[in-house]
Design an enzyme around this catalytic site. Structure first.
Site, mmCIF file in Angstrom:
data_model
loop_
_atom_site.group_PDB
_atom_site.id
_atom_site.type_symbol
_atom_site.label_atom_id
_atom_site.label_comp_id
_atom_site.label_asym_id
_atom_site.label_seq_id
_atom_site.Cartn_x
_atom_site.Cartn_y
_atom_site.Cartn_z
ATOM 1 N N GLY A 223 41.373 41.428 43.607
ATOM 2 C CA GLY A 223 40.556 42.451 44.253
ATOM 3 C C GLY A 223 40.987 42.762 45.678
ATOM 4 O O GLY A 223 40.265 43.419 46.425
ATOM 5 N N HIS B 293 37.103 31.524 35.618
ATOM 6 C CA HIS B 293 37.545 32.560 36.559
ATOM 7 C C HIS B 293 37.302 32.080 37.994
ATOM 8 O O HIS B 293 36.314 31.392 38.259
ATOM 9 C CB HIS B 293 36.781 33.861 36.292
ATOM 10 N N SER C 248 44.937 42.297 41.076
ATOM 11 C CA SER C 248 45.351 43.636 41.497
ATOM 12 C C SER C 248 46.410 44.267 40.593
ATOM 13 O O SER C 248 47.322 44.940 41.071
ATOM 14 C CB SER C 248 45.824 43.615 42.960
ATOM 15 N N LYS D 178 33.526 42.249 34.977
ATOM 16 C CA LYS D 178 32.718 41.530 35.983
ATOM 17 C C LYS D 178 31.263 42.039 35.959
ATOM 18 O O LYS D 178 30.762 42.366 34.889
ATOM 19 C CB LYS D 178 33.363 41.664 37.372
ATOM 20 N N GLU E 29 45.951 33.597 37.920
ATOM 21 C CA GLU E 29 45.394 34.558 38.863
ATOM 22 C C GLU E 29 45.376 33.952 40.258
ATOM 23 O O GLU E 29 44.444 33.211 40.600
ATOM 24 C CB GLU E 29 43.958 34.927 38.466
ATOM 25 N N GLU F 202 36.151 33.464 40.500
ATOM 26 C CA GLU F 202 34.837 33.818 41.060
ATOM 27 C C GLU F 202 33.752 32.856 40.583
ATOM 28 O O GLU F 202 32.806 32.556 41.304
ATOM 29 C CB GLU F 202 34.500 35.279 40.717
ATOM 30 N N ASN G 168 38.447 42.676 32.552
ATOM 31 C CA ASN G 168 37.285 41.892 32.972
ATOM 32 C C ASN G 168 36.391 42.817 33.790
ATOM 33 O O ASN G 168 36.723 43.161 34.927
ATOM 34 C CB ASN G 168 37.790 40.708 33.809
ATOM 35 N N GLY H 26 40.938 43.383 36.516
ATOM 36 C CA GLY H 26 39.566 43.562 36.982
ATOM 37 C C GLY H 26 39.307 45.026 37.326
ATOM 38 O O GLY H 26 39.038 45.848 36.448
ATOM 39 N N GLY H 27 39.421 45.351 38.606
ATOM 40 C CA GLY H 27 39.079 46.680 39.107
ATOM 41 C C GLY H 27 39.628 47.837 38.286
ATOM 42 O O GLY H 27 38.892 48.771 37.939
HETATM 43 P P1 PGA Z 1 41.448 42.557 40.055
HETATM 44 O O1 PGA Z 1 40.705 41.331 39.332
HETATM 45 O O2 PGA Z 1 42.334 43.208 39.025
HETATM 46 O O3 PGA Z 1 40.347 43.463 40.507
HETATM 47 O O4 PGA Z 1 42.242 41.982 41.184
HETATM 48 C C1 PGA Z 1 41.388 40.497 38.445
HETATM 49 C C2 PGA Z 1 40.475 39.438 37.921
HETATM 50 O O5 PGA Z 1 39.626 38.954 38.695
HETATM 51 O O6 PGA Z 1 40.532 39.047 36.740
#
Ligand code: PGA
Length: 251
Positions: A175, A97, A215, A13, A169, A99, A11, A236-237
């Site tokens: 994050g 998600h 993470s 983002k 999640e 967010e 993802n 994500g990251g």
């Molecule tokens: P992250 O994000 O791996 O940066 O923690 C995961 C996500 O939001 O799908």
């Protein structure tokens, strides 16, 4: 170890312009060209979907949207529909998600409409669920996840539910560098699978992939994937860099 073919999804983002996304996609394509036993998906921002899809055309890497709107078309400034994602070459779409729930007023009800819109275009909905830190501390994890599943997937038939992917999640792990322990993750994944079994039957519960997100990094993916009900990851990251994402794909 999961009995299902794993899916590792990235993802991106709100990161990467078209040219930046193109660079990551072409490097990723080279790095995972020999991977056939894991499904791979990346979800770039809308403005980079076309260029990424074009670069990944002859690869196994699927492309997905990060969100969609449930109407097919109309006067909805700023929105993107399921047929638009489909026509752009997407096979998947992330829905609900945390967010989106936190910053853009996503609710279980809007998740439900989006899941139906995705399914009607044969897009695989990657439906995100998960509890906040306060909810976990109040022992509400199961109740929150159950409610997100019940309301977000309300009215789906077993026939439709078999095409779902669920992403667990925990909000407190996104994050933040905090990952759920493998046992914490497996416990919730098992709970989700039980709920799917109760609602849609054994057969559906056995095919639906449940991804873990929060993470995920090259150094923790192995232990997560060793758990029976963890069928992949939503990253994500660590998906922004082709090398670290490829390392996760090769867990
Ligand atoms: P992250 O994000 O791996 O940066 O923690 C995961 C996500 O939001 O799908």
């Amino acid at each position: 170890m999961t009995a299902r073919k794993p899916l590792i999804a990235g993802n991106w983002k709100m990161f990467k312009t078209g040219p930046e996304a193109a660079e990551t996609a072409s490097r990723l394509k080279d790095l995972v060209s020999d991977v056939a036993d894991v499904d791979i998906m990346v979800a770039p921002p809308f403005t980079a979907i076309a260029v990424v899809k074009e670069l990944l055309r002859d690869s196994f890497v699927h492309v997905g949207g990060q969100d969609l709107f449930w109407e097919v078309e109309g006067a909805y400034t700023g929105q993107i529909s399921a047929p638009m994602l489909k026509a752009a070459g997407c096979t998947h779409v992330i829905i609900g998600h945390s967010e989106r729930r936190q910053f853009f007023e996503e609710t279980n009800d809007s998740v439900n409409k989006k899941v139906r819109a995705a399914l009607s275009e044969d897009l695989i909905p990657v439906v995100c669920v998960g509890e906040s830190e306060a909810e976990r501390e109040s022992n509400l994890t199961s109740a929150v996840v159950q409610n997100q599943l019940e309301e977000g997937l309300a009215g789906l038939t077993s026939e439709e539910a078999q095409y779902l992917t669920v992403a667990y999640e925990p909000v407190w792990a996104i994050g933040t560098g905090k990952t759920a322990t493998t046992e914490q993750a497996q416990e919730v994944h098992e709970f989700i699978r039980e709920r799917l079994k109760t609602t849609y039957g054994n057969q559906v519960a056995n095919v639906v992939r449940i991804l873990y997100g929060g993470s995920v990094k090259p150094n923790n993916i192995g232990e997560l994937m060793a758990m029976a009900d963890i069928d992949g990851a939503l990253v994500g990251g660590a998906s922004l860099d082709a090398d670290s994402f490829a390392a996760i794909v090769r867990f």
